[in-house]
Design a protein around this motif. Structure first.
Motif, PDB file in Angstrom:
ATOM      1  N   GLN A   6       0.575   7.152  13.652  1.00 19.33           N
ATOM      2  CA  GLN A   6      -0.554   6.392  13.324  1.00 19.33           C
ATOM      3  C   GLN A   6      -1.063   6.562  12.046  1.00 19.33           C
ATOM      4  OE1 GLN A   6      -4.411   4.906  15.951  1.00 19.33           O
ATOM      5  NE2 GLN A   6      -4.918   5.020  13.495  1.00 19.33           N
ATOM      6  N   GLN A   7      -1.068   5.585  10.725  1.00 18.27           N
ATOM      7  CA  GLN A   7      -1.630   6.624   9.548  1.00 18.27           C
ATOM      8  C   GLN A   7      -2.332   5.333   9.284  1.00 18.27           C
ATOM      9  OE1 GLN A   7       2.492   7.040   7.662  1.00 18.27           O
ATOM     10  NE2 GLN A   7       1.314   9.831   7.645  1.00 18.27           N
ATOM     11  N   GLY A  23      -4.158  -3.677  13.590  1.00 21.49           N
ATOM     12  CA  GLY A  23      -5.583  -3.599  13.234  1.00 21.49           C
ATOM     13  C   GLY A  23      -6.635  -2.865  14.759  1.00 21.49           C
ATOM     14  N   LEU A  24      -7.313  -2.010  13.510  1.00 16.68           N
ATOM     15  CA  LEU A  24      -8.303  -0.880  14.209  1.00 16.68           C
ATOM     16  C   LEU A  24      -9.302  -0.622  14.202  1.00 16.68           C
ATOM     17  CD1 LEU A  24      -5.192   1.970  13.967  1.00 16.68           C
ATOM     18  CD2 LEU A  24      -5.487   0.854  16.238  1.00 16.68           C
ATOM     19  N   TYR A  25     -10.290  -0.440  15.425  1.00 16.69           N
ATOM     20  CA  TYR A  25     -11.612  -0.401  15.208  1.00 16.69           C
ATOM     21  C   TYR A  25     -11.868   1.643  14.673  1.00 16.69           C
ATOM     22  CZ  TYR A  25     -13.144  -4.386  16.934  1.00 16.69           C
ATOM     23  OH  TYR A  25     -13.097  -6.076  16.794  1.00 16.69           O
ATOM     24  N   ARG A  26     -12.264   1.647  13.786  1.00 17.20           N
ATOM     25  CA  ARG A  26     -12.384   3.180  13.408  1.00 17.20           C
ATOM     26  C   ARG A  26     -12.939   3.770  14.518  1.00 17.20           C
ATOM     27  NH1 ARG A  26     -14.636   0.903   8.381  1.00 17.20           N
ATOM     28  NH2 ARG A  26     -12.902   0.886   6.504  1.00 17.20           N
ATOM     29  N   ALA A  70       1.109  -0.957   0.011  1.00 15.14           N
ATOM     30  CA  ALA A  70      -0.028  -0.222   0.059  1.00 15.14           C
ATOM     31  C   ALA A  70       0.606   0.951   0.154  1.00 15.14           C
ATOM     32  CB  ALA A  70      -0.555   0.170   1.261  1.00 15.14           C
ATOM     33  N   GLY A  71       1.911   1.371  -0.989  1.00 15.71           N
ATOM     34  CA  GLY A  71       2.932   2.703  -1.188  1.00 15.71           C
ATOM     35  C   GLY A  71       3.897   2.520   0.397  1.00 15.71           C
ATOM     36  N   ARG A  72       4.555   1.496   1.465  1.00 18.62           N
ATOM     37  CA  ARG A  72       4.398   1.417   2.498  1.00 18.62           C
ATOM     38  C   ARG A  72       5.737   0.607   2.607  1.00 18.62           C
ATOM     39  NH1 ARG A  72       1.906   5.721   6.102  1.00 18.62           N
ATOM     40  NH2 ARG A  72       0.004   6.533   5.182  1.00 18.62           N
ATOM     41  N   THR A  73       6.651   1.260   2.964  1.00 21.66           N
ATOM     42  CA  THR A  73       7.632   0.313   2.859  1.00 21.66           C
ATOM     43  C   THR A  73       7.913  -0.606   4.160  1.00 21.66           C
ATOM     44  OG1 THR A  73       8.968   1.392   1.795  1.00 21.66           O
ATOM     45  CG2 THR A  73       9.985  -0.437   3.046  1.00 21.66           C
ATOM     46  N   MET A  74       6.928  -1.730   4.531  1.00 29.10           N
ATOM     47  CA  MET A  74       7.321  -2.398   5.612  1.00 29.10           C
ATOM     48  C   MET A  74       8.109  -3.467   5.970  1.00 29.10           C
ATOM     49  SD  MET A  74       4.218  -1.331   6.035  1.00 29.10           S
ATOM     50  CE  MET A  74       3.885  -2.556   7.630  1.00 29.10           C
ATOM     51  N   VAL A  75       8.925  -3.697   5.524  1.00 30.64           N
ATOM     52  CA  VAL A  75      10.266  -4.420   5.095  1.00 30.64           C
ATOM     53  C   VAL A  75      10.978  -3.723   4.331  1.00 30.64           C
ATOM     54  CG1 VAL A  75      11.630  -6.452   4.950  1.00 30.64           C
ATOM     55  CG2 VAL A  75       8.984  -6.518   5.949  1.00 30.64           C
ATOM     56  N   GLY A  89     -16.671  -0.657  12.014  1.00 31.67           N
ATOM     57  CA  GLY A  89     -16.220  -1.632  10.890  1.00 31.67           C
ATOM     58  C   GLY A  89     -14.241  -1.682  11.084  1.00 31.67           C
ATOM     59  N   TYR A  90     -13.561  -2.081  10.360  1.00 28.94           N
ATOM     60  CA  TYR A  90     -11.689  -2.325  11.460  1.00 28.94           C
ATOM     61  C   TYR A  90     -11.273  -1.796  10.118  1.00 28.94           C
ATOM     62  CZ  TYR A  90      -8.370  -5.617  13.210  1.00 28.94           C
ATOM     63  OH  TYR A  90      -7.277  -6.620  13.388  1.00 28.94           O
ATOM     64  N   THR A  91     -10.775  -1.221  10.761  1.00 25.94           N
ATOM     65  CA  THR A  91      -9.412  -1.019   9.667  1.00 25.94           C
ATOM     66  C   THR A  91      -7.890  -1.364   9.853  1.00 25.94           C
ATOM     67  OG1 THR A  91      -8.903   1.002   8.325  1.00 25.94           O
ATOM     68  CG2 THR A  91      -8.953   1.193  10.701  1.00 25.94           C
ATOM     69  N   PHE A  92      -6.843  -0.307   8.593  1.00 31.69           N
ATOM     70  CA  PHE A  92      -5.243  -0.576   9.209  1.00 31.69           C
ATOM     71  C   PHE A  92      -4.776   0.410   9.371  1.00 31.69           C
ATOM     72  CE2 PHE A  92      -7.119  -4.528   7.386  1.00 31.69           C
ATOM     73  CZ  PHE A  92      -6.612  -5.894   7.782  1.00 31.69           C
ATOM     74  N   ALA A  93      -3.838  -0.132   9.925  1.00 30.75           N
ATOM     75  CA  ALA A  93      -3.175   0.841  10.103  1.00 30.75           C
ATOM     76  C   ALA A  93      -1.018   0.868  10.262  1.00 30.75           C
ATOM     77  CB  ALA A  93      -3.451   2.427  11.320  1.00 30.75           C
ATOM     78  N   VAL A  94      -0.384   1.619  10.443  1.00 31.97           N
ATOM     79  CA  VAL A  94       1.011   1.329  10.689  1.00 31.97           C
ATOM     80  C   VAL A  94       1.426   2.514  11.820  1.00 31.97           C
ATOM     81  CG1 VAL A  94       1.577   0.257   8.917  1.00 31.97           C
ATOM     82  CG2 VAL A  94       1.894   2.944   8.419  1.00 31.97           C
ATOM     83  N   VAL A  95       2.146   1.873  12.992  1.00 26.99           N
ATOM     84  CA  VAL A  95       2.676   3.483  14.446  1.00 26.99           C
ATOM     85  C   VAL A  95       3.661   3.428  13.783  1.00 26.99           C
ATOM     86  CG1 VAL A  95       1.744   3.635  16.187  1.00 26.99           C
ATOM     87  CG2 VAL A  95       0.489   2.479  15.337  1.00 26.99           C
ATOM     88  N   THR A  96       4.808   4.597  13.590  1.00 21.34           N
ATOM     89  CA  THR A  96       5.829   4.593  13.086  1.00 21.34           C
ATOM     90  C   THR A  96       6.123   6.103  14.211  1.00 21.34           C
ATOM     91  OG1 THR A  96       5.625   5.649  11.181  1.00 21.34           O
ATOM     92  CG2 THR A  96       6.210   3.342  12.042  1.00 21.34           C
TER      93      THR A  96
END
Length: 363
Positions: free
Chosen positions: A206-207, A187-190, A172-177, A195-202
């Motif tokens: 949180q995005q 996995g986060l609740y809105r 999804a346009g993000r370097t994960m490794v 519903g359930y959405t995804f995020a990366v936390v760095t």
């Protein structure tokens, strides 16, 4: 014979293309399976429980309306209405359970995705260490490619190989490794709980992330789009039934006086029968004059299965429900077609890859 070395032969362009198509295949497959579950809950176009319950309810009104009006048939109207309410409630519970099951699958696949990312990061470390002396780590590279292919089933993945032999994984346009450094999904609740959405936390930031394709996105779309849409459509059918039956029933007169609301609620989740009618079926009205033999409202109630009180421009209750079942069947057929076509694409790419990297035992 002296063996000088073993060299891997791999077409990275074909491999990446196969992974992209594989991701789309598993997205369609996840959606298709969810649509099969929805169809199983509703029933087929030719055999569905709620459709039969609606027909039986309107038929009970029609029998009550036949002259001379038989007051004892009011019990049948109430009984068929109770069966109809029970079917609506059953559908509501089944769709809620399906959404819960999809939620559990999403959480499980999120954990699986994170595990694969960690495995790839560890294999990157091992490849860099093993190839530091100039010898290729073929087995480790094969294991890493297998993990990346498994990852592509869950989400569309892009791969960037570095000169040191490591591979960066981009989702999804993000370097994960990046080499052996791994960023995991959460996995986060809105905030509104929908519903359930995804995020990366760095670094505490949180995005949200849109995975685009893959089994995870298919599961999300199944729950947030298709299950939700069917629930909304069935709520609309129940709401229309409640409004139209009540609009007629409150116009009537019975031995108990002015007609009361027949149904309570406004959706399939909270639809119910007026408790006073359940306690005394004589409150069921057949006409607006209150005179014996007046069957005008009973006939109008029976006709709701074919015509809406809003006029010919609006579907009847039965037509509205039939449209839901037909729409589910059509969507399921579309996903079956897309899965079959996508499977052919993936199979063709696998055949082309085998022609490049496969080994002939005859040779």
């Amino acid at each position: 014979v002296e063996i000088l070395g073993i060299r891997r032969v791999q077409d990275e362009f074909l491999l990446n293309n196969m992974r992209t198509q594989n991701s789309q295949l598993h997205s369609y497959a996840a959606l298709g399976l969810a649509m099969y579950d929805i169809e199983g809950i509703l029933g087929s176009v030719d055999n569905d429980h709620l459709g039969d319950a609606l027909n039986n309810f309107f038929s009970a009104w029609n029998e009550l309306a036949q002259p001379p009006v038989n007051e004892s048939l009011k019990i049948t109207v109430v009984a068929k209405a109770q069966t109809l309410v029970a079917d609506f409630r059953s559908l509501d519970a089944a769709l809620s359970q399906l959404a819960t099951d999809l939620e559990k699958q999403i959480q499980a696949e999120t954990e699986n995705l994170n595990r694969l990312l960690q495995d790839i990061g560890e294999l990157n470390r091992q490849v860099m260490a093993a190839e530091s002396n100039g010898q290729p780590a073929n087995d480790l590279r094969d294991q890493r490619d297998l993990r990346i292919t498994q990852l592509s089933e869950l989400a569309e993945v892009s791969v960037l190989e570095r000169e040191d032999g490591s591979k960066d994984i981009i989702l999804a346009g993000r370097t994960m490794v990046a080499r052996d450094s791994v960023t995991l999904f959460e996995g986060l609740y809105r905030p509104d709980g929908d519903g359930y959405t995804f995020a990366v936390v760095t670094q505490g930031s949180q995005q949200d992330v849109n995975l685009s394709t893959g089994r995870l996105q298919g599961l999300l779309d199944a729950r947030d789009i298709h299950v939700k849409a069917v629930r909304e459509q069935l709520d609309a059918v129940a709401g229309q039934l409640i409004r139209e039956v009540n609009s007629l029933h409150t116009q009537g007169l019975s031995t108990g006086g002015r007609g009361v609301m027949f149904f309570n609620g406004d959706s399939m989740h909270n639809i119910g029968i007026n408790e006073s009618i359940v306690a005394n079926e004589n409150l069921v009205v057949t006409g607006s004059s209150g005179s014996a033999g007046d069957n005008a409202l009973a006939l109008a109630s029976a006709d709701l299965g074919r015509h809406s009180v809003a006029g010919s421009q609006q579907r009847s209750v039965s037509e509205s429900y039939r449209a839901v079942v037909t729409d589910v069947a059509g969507t399921l057929g579309s996903f079956d077609f897309m899965v079959e076509n996508q499977q052919n694409v993936v199979s063709a790419l696998n055949t082309r890859m085998a022609s490049v990297s496969g080994v002939s035992l005859d040779e």
